[in-house]
Design a protein around this motif. Structure first.
Motif, PDB file in Angstrom:
ATOM      1  N   PHE A  31      -7.828   9.081 -13.788  1.00 23.17           N
ATOM      2  CA  PHE A  31      -6.849   9.128 -12.485  1.00 23.17           C
ATOM      3  C   PHE A  31      -6.531   7.809 -12.012  1.00 23.17           C
ATOM      4  O   PHE A  31      -6.966   6.729 -12.086  1.00 23.17           O
ATOM      5  CB  PHE A  31      -7.564   9.764 -11.535  1.00 23.17           C
ATOM      6  N   HIS A  32      -5.183   7.631 -11.511  1.00 21.96           N
ATOM      7  CA  HIS A  32      -4.658   6.359 -10.944  1.00 21.96           C
ATOM      8  C   HIS A  32      -5.448   6.850  -9.404  1.00 21.96           C
ATOM      9  O   HIS A  32      -5.576   7.537  -8.877  1.00 21.96           O
ATOM     10  CB  HIS A  32      -3.215   6.380 -10.765  1.00 21.96           C
ATOM     11  N   VAL A  47      -0.785   1.815   0.738  1.00 22.10           N
ATOM     12  CA  VAL A  47      -1.106   0.119   0.671  1.00 22.10           C
ATOM     13  C   VAL A  47      -1.443  -0.462  -0.533  1.00 22.10           C
ATOM     14  O   VAL A  47      -0.769  -1.541  -0.758  1.00 22.10           O
ATOM     15  CB  VAL A  47      -2.525   0.088   1.655  1.00 22.10           C
ATOM     16  N   ALA A  48      -1.808   0.344  -1.386  1.00 22.39           N
ATOM     17  CA  ALA A  48      -2.334  -0.342  -2.786  1.00 22.39           C
ATOM     18  C   ALA A  48      -2.422   0.873  -3.919  1.00 22.39           C
ATOM     19  O   ALA A  48      -2.888   1.890  -3.453  1.00 22.39           O
ATOM     20  CB  ALA A  48      -3.412  -1.094  -2.790  1.00 22.39           C
ATOM     21  N   HIS A  49      -2.179   0.558  -4.952  1.00 23.36           N
ATOM     22  CA  HIS A  49      -2.246   1.493  -6.141  1.00 23.36           C
ATOM     23  C   HIS A  49      -2.750   0.578  -7.328  1.00 23.36           C
ATOM     24  O   HIS A  49      -2.537  -0.449  -7.486  1.00 23.36           O
ATOM     25  CB  HIS A  49      -0.847   1.980  -6.591  1.00 23.36           C
ATOM     26  N   ILE A  50      -3.616   1.188  -7.922  1.00 28.41           N
ATOM     27  CA  ILE A  50      -4.242   0.860  -9.335  1.00 28.41           C
ATOM     28  C   ILE A  50      -4.258   1.792 -10.455  1.00 28.41           C
ATOM     29  O   ILE A  50      -4.541   3.056 -10.127  1.00 28.41           O
ATOM     30  CB  ILE A  50      -5.702   0.257  -9.171  1.00 28.41           C
ATOM     31  N   SER A  51      -3.681   1.438 -11.715  1.00 32.63           N
ATOM     32  CA  SER A  51      -3.903   2.493 -12.557  1.00 32.63           C
ATOM     33  C   SER A  51      -5.063   2.966 -13.169  1.00 32.63           C
ATOM     34  O   SER A  51      -5.871   2.383 -13.004  1.00 32.63           O
ATOM     35  CB  SER A  51      -2.850   2.097 -13.737  1.00 32.63           C
ATOM     36  N   SER A  52      -5.035   3.908 -13.992  1.00 30.43           N
ATOM     37  CA  SER A  52      -6.268   4.399 -14.428  1.00 30.43           C
ATOM     38  C   SER A  52      -7.000   3.231 -15.276  1.00 30.43           C
ATOM     39  O   SER A  52      -8.236   3.300 -15.244  1.00 30.43           O
ATOM     40  CB  SER A  52      -6.174   5.602 -15.175  1.00 30.43           C
ATOM     41  N   SER A  70      -9.117  -2.910  -6.703  1.00 28.73           N
ATOM     42  CA  SER A  70      -9.829  -2.977  -7.898  1.00 28.73           C
ATOM     43  C   SER A  70     -10.689  -1.814  -8.111  1.00 28.73           C
ATOM     44  O   SER A  70     -10.880  -1.002  -7.355  1.00 28.73           O
ATOM     45  CB  SER A  70     -10.831  -4.284  -8.152  1.00 28.73           C
ATOM     46  N   ARG A  71     -10.996  -1.626  -9.368  1.00 23.08           N
ATOM     47  CA  ARG A  71     -11.874  -0.423  -9.885  1.00 23.08           C
ATOM     48  C   ARG A  71     -12.861  -0.614 -10.900  1.00 23.08           C
ATOM     49  O   ARG A  71     -12.790  -1.494 -11.490  1.00 23.08           O
ATOM     50  CB  ARG A  71     -11.093   0.743 -10.103  1.00 23.08           C
ATOM     51  N   ARG A  94      -7.533   5.728   3.856  1.00 20.62           N
ATOM     52  CA  ARG A  94      -8.167   6.928   2.909  1.00 20.62           C
ATOM     53  C   ARG A  94      -7.767   6.400   1.323  1.00 20.62           C
ATOM     54  O   ARG A  94      -6.799   6.111   1.041  1.00 20.62           O
ATOM     55  CB  ARG A  94      -7.610   8.146   3.128  1.00 20.62           C
ATOM     56  N   CYS A  95      -8.773   6.796   0.531  1.00 20.79           N
ATOM     57  CA  CYS A  95      -8.482   6.792  -1.117  1.00 20.79           C
ATOM     58  C   CYS A  95      -7.860   8.092  -1.391  1.00 20.79           C
ATOM     59  O   CYS A  95      -8.356   9.199  -0.749  1.00 20.79           O
ATOM     60  CB  CYS A  95      -9.707   6.319  -1.820  1.00 20.79           C
ATOM     61  N   ASN A  96      -7.210   7.899  -2.582  1.00 20.69           N
ATOM     62  CA  ASN A  96      -6.329   9.019  -3.292  1.00 20.69           C
ATOM     63  C   ASN A  96      -6.643   8.959  -4.655  1.00 20.69           C
ATOM     64  O   ASN A  96      -6.474   7.782  -5.164  1.00 20.69           O
ATOM     65  CB  ASN A  96      -5.253   9.121  -2.543  1.00 20.69           C
ATOM     66  N   ALA A  97      -6.805  10.043  -5.173  1.00 19.66           N
ATOM     67  CA  ALA A  97      -6.944  10.124  -6.756  1.00 19.66           C
ATOM     68  C   ALA A  97      -5.843  10.901  -7.320  1.00 19.66           C
ATOM     69  O   ALA A  97      -5.612  12.231  -6.720  1.00 19.66           O
ATOM     70  CB  ALA A  97      -8.128  10.567  -7.142  1.00 19.66           C
TER      71      ALA A  97
END
Length: 114
Positions: A31-32, A47-52, A70-71, A94-97
């Motif tokens: 998941f992103h 706010v921010a996005h990170i790819s899978s 980061s992840r 909130r985080c979102n998948a």
């Protein structure tokens, strides 16, 4: 499916916080992941996005140079390091998948105030 955020709180302007979001119940690494925020009376903001894979990272203009997403796929966790915080950063984060489905956490409050 669960997304559990932590790390919010009260911080003075110029301070730092690191948010964490621990995922369970789905294949996190596929998941992103995104961090959103919403302040009272305002629209929700990405706010921010990170790819899978973690290779692609994007930020809202309002946080570029101050926030880092980061992840850790081994820990099913996404982070948001927030530096040089400003009062206008105060919001529920909130985080979102996101993939075929969207999963949401409950959120953590960030308040930036002296």
């Amino acid at each position: 499916v669960q997304l559990v955020e932590s790390g919010g709180g009260l911080v003075q302007p110029g301070g730092s916080l690191k948010l964490s979001c621990v995922a369970s119940g789905f294949t996190f690494r596929s998941f992103h992941m995104n961090w959103y925020r919403q302040a009272p009376g305002k629209e929700r903001e990405l706010v921010a996005h990170i790819s899978s894979s973690g290779v692609i990272r994007n930020y809202a203009d309002s946080v570029k140079g101050r926030f880092t997403i980061s992840r850790d796929n081994a820990k099913n966790t996404v982070y948001l390091q927030m530096n040089s915080l400003r009062p206008e950063d105060s919001a529920v984060y909130r985080c979102n998948a996101a993939l075929n489905y969207n999963y949401w956490g409950q959120g953590t409050q960030v308040t930036v105030s002296s």
